[in-house]
Design a protein around this motif. Structure first.
Motif, PDB file in Angstrom:
ATOM      1  N   THR A  68       0.937  -1.296   0.057  1.00 11.13           N
ATOM      2  CA  THR A  68       0.072   0.130   0.146  1.00 11.13           C
ATOM      3  C   THR A  68       0.830   1.230   0.039  1.00 11.13           C
ATOM      4  N   PRO A  69       0.498   2.330  -0.465  1.00 16.17           N
ATOM      5  CA  PRO A  69       1.163   3.608  -0.321  1.00 16.17           C
ATOM      6  C   PRO A  69       1.826   3.829   1.006  1.00 16.17           C
ATOM      7  N   MET A  70       1.395   3.824   2.099  1.00 16.44           N
ATOM      8  CA  MET A  70       1.877   4.140   3.427  1.00 16.44           C
ATOM      9  C   MET A  70       3.270   3.320   3.464  1.00 16.44           C
ATOM     10  N   LEU A 117      10.794  12.518   2.335  1.00 21.12           N
ATOM     11  CA  LEU A 117       9.764  11.649   2.405  1.00 21.12           C
ATOM     12  C   LEU A 117       8.834  11.813   3.604  1.00 21.12           C
ATOM     13  N   LEU A 118       9.531  12.312   4.887  1.00 21.74           N
ATOM     14  CA  LEU A 118       8.275  12.613   5.875  1.00 21.74           C
ATOM     15  C   LEU A 118       7.262  13.572   5.403  1.00 21.74           C
ATOM     16  N   THR A 119       7.536  14.299   4.798  1.00 20.55           N
ATOM     17  CA  THR A 119       6.446  15.529   4.312  1.00 20.55           C
ATOM     18  C   THR A 119       5.513  14.613   3.298  1.00 20.55           C
ATOM     19  N   VAL A 120       6.055  13.763   2.443  1.00 16.77           N
ATOM     20  CA  VAL A 120       5.142  13.053   1.456  1.00 16.77           C
ATOM     21  C   VAL A 120       4.204  11.946   2.323  1.00 16.77           C
ATOM     22  N   MET A 121       4.767  11.401   3.344  1.00 17.56           N
ATOM     23  CA  MET A 121       4.075  10.642   4.272  1.00 17.56           C
ATOM     24  C   MET A 121       3.050  11.400   4.953  1.00 17.56           C
ATOM     25  N   ALA A 122       3.414  12.588   5.403  1.00 11.02           N
ATOM     26  CA  ALA A 122       2.156  13.278   5.900  1.00 11.02           C
ATOM     27  C   ALA A 122       1.181  13.595   5.009  1.00 11.02           C
ATOM     28  N   TYR A 123       1.437  13.921   3.769  1.00  8.21           N
ATOM     29  CA  TYR A 123       0.392  13.911   2.909  1.00  8.21           C
ATOM     30  C   TYR A 123      -0.336  12.694   2.491  1.00  8.21           C
ATOM     31  N   ASP A 124       0.371  11.694   2.529  1.00  8.13           N
ATOM     32  CA  ASP A 124      -0.351  10.538   2.482  1.00  8.13           C
ATOM     33  C   ASP A 124      -1.387  10.142   3.527  1.00  8.13           C
ATOM     34  N   VAL A 139      -4.436  12.179   3.047  1.00 10.03           N
ATOM     35  CA  VAL A 139      -5.387  11.725   1.964  1.00 10.03           C
ATOM     36  C   VAL A 139      -6.372  10.448   2.521  1.00 10.03           C
ATOM     37  N   ALA A 140      -5.618   9.611   3.484  1.00 13.12           N
ATOM     38  CA  ALA A 140      -6.110   8.490   3.744  1.00 13.12           C
ATOM     39  C   ALA A 140      -7.166   8.883   4.910  1.00 13.12           C
ATOM     40  N   ILE A 141      -7.153   9.905   5.710  1.00 11.90           N
ATOM     41  CA  ILE A 141      -8.163  10.300   6.849  1.00 11.90           C
ATOM     42  C   ILE A 141      -9.102  11.302   6.320  1.00 11.90           C
ATOM     43  N   CYS A 142      -8.628  12.310   5.555  1.00 13.44           N
ATOM     44  CA  CYS A 142      -9.522  13.132   4.802  1.00 13.44           C
ATOM     45  C   CYS A 142     -10.200  12.821   3.848  1.00 13.44           C
ATOM     46  N   HIS A 143      -9.773  12.030   2.993  1.00 15.31           N
ATOM     47  CA  HIS A 143     -10.426  11.603   1.745  1.00 15.31           C
ATOM     48  C   HIS A 143     -10.371   9.694   1.899  1.00 15.31           C
ATOM     49  N   PRO A 144     -10.922   9.321   2.793  1.00 16.14           N
ATOM     50  CA  PRO A 144     -10.723   7.868   2.731  1.00 16.14           C
ATOM     51  C   PRO A 144     -11.399   7.199   1.355  1.00 16.14           C
ATOM     52  N   LEU A 145     -12.606   7.687   0.812  1.00 10.38           N
ATOM     53  CA  LEU A 145     -13.012   6.906  -0.191  1.00 10.38           C
ATOM     54  C   LEU A 145     -12.442   7.196  -1.430  1.00 10.38           C
ATOM     55  N   HIS A 146     -11.503   8.170  -1.667  1.00  9.43           N
ATOM     56  CA  HIS A 146     -10.792   8.333  -2.977  1.00  9.43           C
ATOM     57  C   HIS A 146      -9.173   8.003  -2.572  1.00  9.43           C
ATOM     58  N   TYR A 147      -9.010   7.267  -1.427  1.00 10.25           N
ATOM     59  CA  TYR A 147      -7.421   7.264  -1.114  1.00 10.25           C
ATOM     60  C   TYR A 147      -6.748   6.495  -2.090  1.00 10.25           C
ATOM     61  N   VAL A 175      -7.577   5.952  -5.267  1.00 10.88           N
ATOM     62  CA  VAL A 175      -7.552   6.567  -6.536  1.00 10.88           C
ATOM     63  C   VAL A 175      -6.576   7.703  -6.584  1.00 10.88           C
ATOM     64  N   ILE A 176      -6.571   8.498  -5.510  1.00  8.98           N
ATOM     65  CA  ILE A 176      -5.429   9.633  -5.468  1.00  8.98           C
ATOM     66  C   ILE A 176      -4.150   9.057  -5.395  1.00  8.98           C
ATOM     67  N   MET A 177      -3.845   8.209  -4.380  1.00 11.02           N
ATOM     68  CA  MET A 177      -2.597   7.356  -4.292  1.00 11.02           C
ATOM     69  C   MET A 177      -2.321   6.407  -4.781  1.00 11.02           C
ATOM     70  N   ASN A 178      -2.591   6.605  -6.173  1.00 11.80           N
ATOM     71  CA  ASN A 178      -2.216   5.374  -7.110  1.00 11.80           C
ATOM     72  C   ASN A 178      -0.849   5.110  -7.296  1.00 11.80           C
ATOM     73  N   PRO A 179      -0.176   3.883  -7.744  1.00 17.45           N
ATOM     74  CA  PRO A 179       1.145   3.555  -7.660  1.00 17.45           C
ATOM     75  C   PRO A 179       2.044   4.510  -8.728  1.00 17.45           C
ATOM     76  N   TRP A 180       1.408   5.000  -9.699  1.00 20.47           N
ATOM     77  CA  TRP A 180       2.224   6.169 -10.616  1.00 20.47           C
ATOM     78  C   TRP A 180       2.425   7.412  -9.737  1.00 20.47           C
ATOM     79  N   LEU A 181       1.292   8.016  -8.885  1.00 17.31           N
ATOM     80  CA  LEU A 181       1.668   9.037  -8.168  1.00 17.31           C
ATOM     81  C   LEU A 181       2.743   8.758  -6.962  1.00 17.31           C
ATOM     82  N   CYS A 182       2.644   7.805  -6.500  1.00 17.72           N
ATOM     83  CA  CYS A 182       3.549   7.251  -5.314  1.00 17.72           C
ATOM     84  C   CYS A 182       4.811   7.168  -5.811  1.00 17.72           C
TER      85      CYS A 182
END
Length: 336
Positions: A57-59, A114-121, A124-132, A134-141
């Protein structure tokens, strides 16, 4: 001073923490232990994430990258210090010093990004769980990690090229255990005003900018958690961020403290000790913090070590035993 009169410096002296001979075995054992724990712990995280499909998973992808960077980060400084203690030599060549400084700043920048990217992850996971997903797809990661590497390489190249334009005097003693940027600039005989400006500008743009990005992400996370009605839901949401938040706090408060107080009147020994906190202690604690507070990591480590398979074997053997499967007879108790 004319910088042309001070050329041909071929080596530096890394003074380390102490020159007392009786303390060298203690320092060697202490830092060797911390280095081995750091490498082994972070390597376990990488192997657990890569071998367990539940953690693809992205995290955990970002966590595995952070563990790899932490291994490299520690390896830029500690092995050379251990070698100097073992051989009772404090010498490091000019090329070796520049190389060490380059890779140290490279992996420091990667840690910050990387710590900043993990905070963004987590945002997205908590504030937009239904689109997590989709947003954090492998290409974006993959793109986010690639951008972290590019920015870190450019940042490190900038500082290294700025140091290479300096001229150094006959004073070649560095009161540190590695070739730290500020200590190198202090040894220069030529004008260092531009170097200092670049250091503080880069710190404000990258480190402080990333820190405010993390604060913004967590402000949104806290706001979303407060809207959760159940206490169990709040605890579950916060537990996914607690490990990352503790690492960020520890890393930033020590890292930024060293660099922003470098111009203040303080002893170099204090700066070297403070540097240990974010160069050695933080990478060493990362695997413990993430594994002890994360059930998925603990289960993955058990599966990787084979203990889970052993547990299943014992359960199956117990089920085959009819004596253990039959219920225990109820005691004959008379009611008076």
């Amino acid at each position: 001073m004319d910088p042309g009169n001070y050329t041909g410096i071929s080596e530096f002296q890394l003074l380390g923490f102490s020159e007392k001979p009786e303390l060298q075995p203690l320092l060697f054992g202490l830092f060797l232990s911390m280095y081995l724990i750091t490498v082994f712990g972070n390597l376990l995280i990488i192997l657990a994430v890569s071998s367990d499909s539940h953690l693809h998973t992205p995290m955990y992808f970002f966590l595995a990258n952070l563990s790899f960077v932490d291994i490299c980060f520690t390896s830029t400084t500690i092995p050379k210090m251990l070698w100097n203690i073992q051989t009772q030599s404090k010498v490091i060549t000019f090329a070796g010093c520049i190389t060490q400084m380059y890779f140290f700043m490279l992996f420091t920048g990667l840690d910050i990004f990387l710590l900043t990217v993990m905070a963004y992850d987590r945002f997205v996971a908590i504030c937009h769980p239904l689109h997590y997903m989709v947003i954090m797809n492998p290409w974006l990661c993959g793109l986010l990690v690639l951008v972290c590497w590019i920015l870190s390489v450019l940042h490190s190249l900038l500082h290294t090229s700025m140091v290479l334009r300096l001229s150094f005097c006959t004073e070649v003693e560095i009161p540190h255990f590695f070739c730290e940027l500020n200590q190198m600039i202090k040894l220069a005989c030529s004008d260092t005003f531009l170097n200092n400006m670049v250091i503080y500008f880069a710190a404000m743009l990258l480190a402080v900018g990333s820190f405010f990005g993390i604060l913004y992400s967590y402000s949104k996370i806290v706001s979303s958690i407060c809207k959760i009605s159940s206490a169990q839901g709040k605890y579950k949401a916060f537990s996914t961020c607690a490990s990352h938040l503790s690492i960020v706090s520890f890393f930033y408060f020590t890292c930024l403290g060293v660099y922003f107080t470098s111009a203040a009147p303080q002893s170099s020994h204090t700066s070297a000790v403070a540097s240990v906190m974010y160069t050695v202690v933080t990478p060493m604690l990362n695997p413990f913090i993430y594994s002890l507070r994360n059930r998925d990591i603990k289960e993955a480590l058990l599966r990787f070590s084979g203990m889970a398979a052993l547990k299943r074997t014992i359960v199956l053997e117990l089920k085959k035993c009819p004596q253990l499967q039959s219920p225990m007879p109820e005691p004959n108790v008379e009611i008076l």
